[in-house]
Write a protein that holds these residues in place. Structure first.
Motif, PDB file in Angstrom:
ATOM      1  N   ASP A  23      36.609  49.859  34.550  1.00 52.22           N
ATOM      2  CA  ASP A  23      35.653  48.780  35.303  1.00 52.22           C
ATOM      3  C   ASP A  23      34.670  48.932  36.582  1.00 52.22           C
ATOM      4  O   ASP A  23      35.439  48.729  37.937  1.00 52.22           O
ATOM      5  CB  ASP A  23      36.012  47.624  35.488  1.00 52.22           C
ATOM      6  CG  ASP A  23      35.624  45.845  35.680  1.00 52.22           C
ATOM      7  OD1 ASP A  23      34.417  46.529  36.823  1.00 52.22           O
ATOM      8  OD2 ASP A  23      36.036  44.942  34.979  1.00 52.22           O
ATOM      9  N   ASP A  40      32.850  47.545  38.724  1.00 48.50           N
ATOM     10  CA  ASP A  40      33.023  46.411  39.841  1.00 48.50           C
ATOM     11  C   ASP A  40      34.117  46.364  40.468  1.00 48.50           C
ATOM     12  O   ASP A  40      34.524  46.503  41.324  1.00 48.50           O
ATOM     13  CB  ASP A  40      32.473  44.912  39.064  1.00 48.50           C
ATOM     14  CG  ASP A  40      30.934  45.017  38.839  1.00 48.50           C
ATOM     15  OD1 ASP A  40      30.044  46.281  39.947  1.00 48.50           O
ATOM     16  OD2 ASP A  40      30.380  44.022  38.320  1.00 48.50           O
ATOM     17  N   ARG A  41      35.123  46.312  39.693  1.00 47.81           N
ATOM     18  CA  ARG A  41      36.911  46.705  40.172  1.00 47.81           C
ATOM     19  C   ARG A  41      36.655  47.632  41.291  1.00 47.81           C
ATOM     20  O   ARG A  41      37.515  47.274  42.277  1.00 47.81           O
ATOM     21  CB  ARG A  41      37.662  45.982  38.755  1.00 47.81           C
ATOM     22  CG  ARG A  41      37.562  44.773  38.744  1.00 47.81           C
ATOM     23  CD  ARG A  41      38.166  44.671  37.516  1.00 47.81           C
ATOM     24  NE  ARG A  41      39.453  44.610  37.501  1.00 47.81           N
ATOM     25  CZ  ARG A  41      40.703  44.600  36.841  1.00 47.81           C
ATOM     26  NH1 ARG A  41      41.055  44.466  36.096  1.00 47.81           N
ATOM     27  NH2 ARG A  41      42.540  45.013  37.327  1.00 47.81           N
ATOM     28  N   ALA A  42      36.393  48.659  40.543  1.00 47.88           N
ATOM     29  CA  ALA A  42      36.703  49.722  41.178  1.00 47.88           C
ATOM     30  C   ALA A  42      36.312  50.052  42.703  1.00 47.88           C
ATOM     31  O   ALA A  42      36.295  50.390  43.448  1.00 47.88           O
ATOM     32  CB  ALA A  42      36.843  51.036  40.605  1.00 47.88           C
ATOM     33  N   ALA A  57      35.306  47.356  44.062  1.00 44.48           N
ATOM     34  CA  ALA A  57      35.475  46.919  45.552  1.00 44.48           C
ATOM     35  C   ALA A  57      37.277  47.347  45.947  1.00 44.48           C
ATOM     36  O   ALA A  57      36.865  47.326  47.201  1.00 44.48           O
ATOM     37  CB  ALA A  57      36.581  45.218  44.689  1.00 44.48           C
ATOM     38  N   MET A  58      38.152  48.150  44.691  1.00 40.21           N
ATOM     39  CA  MET A  58      39.191  48.835  45.627  1.00 40.21           C
ATOM     40  C   MET A  58      39.128  49.867  46.284  1.00 40.21           C
ATOM     41  O   MET A  58      39.487  50.214  47.759  1.00 40.21           O
ATOM     42  CB  MET A  58      39.514  48.679  44.160  1.00 40.21           C
ATOM     43  CG  MET A  58      41.484  49.096  44.395  1.00 40.21           C
ATOM     44  SD  MET A  58      41.825  50.717  45.569  1.00 40.21           S
ATOM     45  CE  MET A  58      41.027  52.061  44.310  1.00 40.21           C
TER      46      MET A  58
END
Length: 116
Positions: A16, A18-20, A22-23
């Motif tokens: 993912d 987008d999630r990666a 952000a992190m």
């Protein structure tokens, strides 16, 4: 024997983006310098940290550390003579930057990278 410039690039396969993103943005404390649907890249402390959706064309299943070398063909010849196996031969990933991967005798994937 050709020298290496050390590990300067590490690519991480992500499911993912987008999630990666952000992190990793939170972890590194900076926004990505490259941000596209097929690659998100950060430069921090002299290293390139890349996020590759679904492991990219090389089908990565775990992070791959890329050793920067001045002559990718010469280094491939050296490491294969010493027992490595070419996984992905050199290819231009843009702007003359060449990358290749090999596996060591235990099956670990190592990357080689030559900047123009």
């Amino acid at each position: 024997m050709t020298d290496t410039e050390g590990i300067k690039t590490v690519l991480h396969p992500v499911t993912d983006l987008d999630r990666a993103k952000a992190m990793y943005t939170a972890l590194l404390g900076i926004p990505p310098q490259a941000d596209s649907p097929y690659y998100v890249g950060y430069e921090v402390a002299g290293q390139q940290i890349g996020l590759v959706p679904s492991g990219g064309p090389q089908s990565m299943t775990s992070p791959v550390a890329y050793w920067h070398v001045p002559d990718i063909e010469a280094k491939l010849a050296e490491v294969t003579a010493a027992g490595a196996t070419v996984k992905d031969p050199p290819r231009d990933v843009g702007g003359g930057r060449l990358v290749a991967t090999v596996t060591d005798p235990d099956g670990n994937v190592l990357g080689l990278l030559q900047d123009p």
